[in-house]
Structure formats: C-alpha cells, structure tokens
Design a protein around this motif. Sequence first.
Motif, mmCIF file in Angstrom:
data_model
loop_
_atom_site.group_PDB
_atom_site.id
_atom_site.type_symbol
_atom_site.label_atom_id
_atom_site.label_comp_id
_atom_site.label_asym_id
_atom_site.label_seq_id
_atom_site.Cartn_x
_atom_site.Cartn_y
_atom_site.Cartn_z
ATOM 1 N N TYR A 158 -6.372 9.392 2.588
ATOM 2 C CA TYR A 158 -6.087 9.637 1.174
ATOM 3 C C TYR A 158 -4.578 9.718 1.055
ATOM 4 C CZ TYR A 158 -10.828 11.766 0.783
ATOM 5 O OH TYR A 158 -12.163 12.036 0.797
ATOM 6 N N TYR A 159 -4.058 9.293 -0.097
ATOM 7 C CA TYR A 159 -2.661 9.533 -0.439
ATOM 8 C C TYR A 159 -2.661 10.559 -1.566
ATOM 9 C CZ TYR A 159 2.024 8.819 -2.366
ATOM 10 O OH TYR A 159 3.299 9.006 -2.843
ATOM 11 N N LEU A 160 -1.844 11.594 -1.438
ATOM 12 C CA LEU A 160 -1.739 12.662 -2.428
ATOM 13 C C LEU A 160 -0.386 12.510 -3.124
ATOM 14 C CD1 LEU A 160 -3.001 15.488 -0.039
ATOM 15 C CD2 LEU A 160 -4.354 14.056 -1.569
ATOM 16 N N PRO A 161 -0.318 11.705 -4.194
ATOM 17 C CA PRO A 161 0.978 11.383 -4.800
ATOM 18 C C PRO A 161 1.699 12.581 -5.415
ATOM 19 C CG PRO A 161 -0.809 10.547 -6.149
ATOM 20 C CD PRO A 161 -1.424 11.044 -4.884
ATOM 21 N N TYR B 81 -0.134 24.479 -4.665
ATOM 22 C CA TYR B 81 -0.728 23.199 -5.052
ATOM 23 C C TYR B 81 -2.256 23.302 -4.985
ATOM 24 C CZ TYR B 81 -1.833 18.261 -5.189
ATOM 25 O OH TYR B 81 -2.347 17.043 -5.539
ATOM 26 N N ASN B 82 -2.927 22.858 -6.021
ATOM 27 C CA ASN B 82 -4.384 22.927 -6.088
ATOM 28 C C ASN B 82 -4.974 21.566 -5.711
ATOM 29 O OD1 ASN B 82 -7.079 23.121 -6.758
ATOM 30 N ND2 ASN B 82 -6.717 24.241 -8.643
ATOM 31 N N LEU B 83 -5.561 21.492 -4.541
ATOM 32 C CA LEU B 83 -6.148 20.238 -4.072
ATOM 33 C C LEU B 83 -7.318 19.790 -4.945
ATOM 34 C CD1 LEU B 83 -6.022 20.972 -0.258
ATOM 35 C CD2 LEU B 83 -4.835 19.112 -1.412
ATOM 36 N N ASN B 84 -8.005 20.734 -5.573
ATOM 37 C CA ASN B 84 -9.148 20.389 -6.421
ATOM 38 C C ASN B 84 -8.749 19.643 -7.689
ATOM 39 O OD1 ASN B 84 -11.317 21.532 -4.915
ATOM 40 N ND2 ASN B 84 -10.508 23.521 -5.457
ATOM 41 N N SER B 85 -7.555 19.892 -8.191
ATOM 42 C CA SER B 85 -7.146 19.247 -9.435
ATOM 43 C C SER B 85 -6.066 18.190 -9.243
ATOM 44 C CB SER B 85 -6.662 20.298 -10.444
ATOM 45 O OG SER B 85 -5.534 20.976 -9.933
ATOM 46 N N GLY B 86 -5.568 18.044 -8.034
ATOM 47 C CA GLY B 86 -4.534 17.056 -7.776
ATOM 48 C C GLY B 86 -5.081 15.649 -7.680
ATOM 49 N N ARG B 87 -4.182 14.685 -7.854
ATOM 50 C CA ARG B 87 -4.593 13.282 -7.743
ATOM 51 C C ARG B 87 -4.815 12.910 -6.285
ATOM 52 N NH1 ARG B 87 -0.447 9.718 -10.001
ATOM 53 N NH2 ARG B 87 0.995 11.294 -9.298
ATOM 54 N N VAL B 88 -5.875 12.153 -6.043
ATOM 55 C CA VAL B 88 -6.218 11.691 -4.704
ATOM 56 C C VAL B 88 -6.457 10.190 -4.776
ATOM 57 C CG1 VAL B 88 -7.861 11.853 -2.797
ATOM 58 C CG2 VAL B 88 -7.298 13.899 -4.126
ATOM 59 N N ILE B 89 -5.708 9.432 -3.989
ATOM 60 C CA ILE B 89 -5.858 7.980 -3.943
ATOM 61 C C ILE B 89 -6.454 7.613 -2.590
ATOM 62 C CG2 ILE B 89 -4.681 5.756 -4.121
ATOM 63 C CD1 ILE B 89 -4.374 7.580 -6.625
ATOM 64 N N VAL B 90 -7.553 6.898 -2.600
ATOM 65 C CA VAL B 90 -8.173 6.432 -1.367
ATOM 66 C C VAL B 90 -7.469 5.148 -0.945
ATOM 67 C CG1 VAL B 90 -10.302 5.625 -0.293
ATOM 68 C CG2 VAL B 90 -10.390 7.443 -2.007
ATOM 69 N N LEU B 91 -6.938 5.137 0.263
ATOM 70 C CA LEU B 91 -6.234 3.939 0.754
ATOM 71 C C LEU B 91 -7.248 3.005 1.405
ATOM 72 C CD1 LEU B 91 -2.988 5.534 2.208
ATOM 73 C CD2 LEU B 91 -3.392 4.562 -0.053
ATOM 74 N N LYS B 92 -7.808 2.120 0.606
ATOM 75 C CA LYS B 92 -8.871 1.232 1.073
ATOM 76 C C LYS B 92 -8.371 0.101 1.953
ATOM 77 C CE LYS B 92 -12.423 0.376 -1.462
ATOM 78 N NZ LYS B 92 -13.653 1.097 -1.382
ATOM 79 N N GLU B 93 -7.158 -0.322 1.724
ATOM 80 C CA GLU B 93 -6.657 -1.512 2.413
ATOM 81 C C GLU B 93 -5.933 -1.216 3.714
ATOM 82 O OE1 GLU B 93 -7.670 -4.359 1.108
ATOM 83 O OE2 GLU B 93 -8.545 -3.220 -0.528
ATOM 84 N N TYR B 94 -5.745 0.043 4.048
ATOM 85 C CA TYR B 94 -4.943 0.369 5.229
ATOM 86 C C TYR B 94 -5.808 0.711 6.437
ATOM 87 C CZ TYR B 94 -1.682 2.369 8.456
ATOM 88 O OH TYR B 94 -0.958 2.608 9.582
ATOM 89 N N ARG B 95 -5.444 0.150 7.576
ATOM 90 C CA ARG B 95 -6.046 0.487 8.868
ATOM 91 C C ARG B 95 -4.909 0.723 9.838
ATOM 92 N NH1 ARG B 95 -9.669 1.083 6.040
ATOM 93 N NH2 ARG B 95 -11.684 0.086 6.008
ATOM 94 N N GLY B 96 -4.954 1.788 10.579
ATOM 95 C CA GLY B 96 -3.895 2.094 11.525
ATOM 96 C C GLY B 96 -3.694 3.586 11.638
#
Length: 123
Positions: free
Chosen positions: A28-31, A65-80
Amino acid sequence: MLVSLKAQVNVNVSLPFWGPAITTEEYYYLPDIDSYYDIRQSQFIYLNKGVWIRSRTLPNRYRNYNLNSGRVIVLKEYRGNSPYAHFKNHKVKYYGNTSQWKGVGEGKALRGKGKNNRNKKEK
C-alpha cells in the motif's frame, strides 16, 4: 535415477484492519504520510533522515495519524522489495488529492471513508 518431488507452499498474509481487503498485492502507498506498507511483511516503510526504514510501527511523528481514515493506495503494478524506488512518481500522482477515498488498485476501484461511499468506482 529419476526423483520426482512435489511441494505445496502456503503463504498466510495477515491484512491490516485499516487497509483494503486484498490478497494478491504486496504494498500500500499512504500518500498522507508519504509512507508505504509491506502487506506480506506487516511493516511500514517510511523515510527518516534520507533513509528508508522498515518497522512494524510508524514513527512518533505520525502518532496522531488515523490509519482508518487516511488514504490508502494499493500498488497493483509493482513487484519487488523497494516500492520507494518510485516514490517521486507516487508523490506526484497522489499529491493534493483531497478526495475521501481508500484506493483499491491505483484509482480503479475505490472504497470511501463515509458510509454512503462504499463500493463506488472512479470514472
């Protein structure tokens, strides 16, 4: 002599309670806090004095910082092992996006924070 071996490998991934329910992606990316979360290792990855750190917990500077309300981006294209190698691109792509979403797949399917935003898809 011919030897035949069969092996079965099971990988259990414990998803964080605050993140989208996925099983095949690795990060996940947490912007909001310019950090990553390694789903398989259950570790946050954040920049500290110019060095990327892996830790089971976030540093004190993010204690409010509240992880429940923060933006979460799933990095679908990344492997490594180093998603932060693309940090500059991620930061530009997601900077200033003030939408109230949790991403499931880099902006493809989205899950909102509010009760009325569940299962909306971005157009």
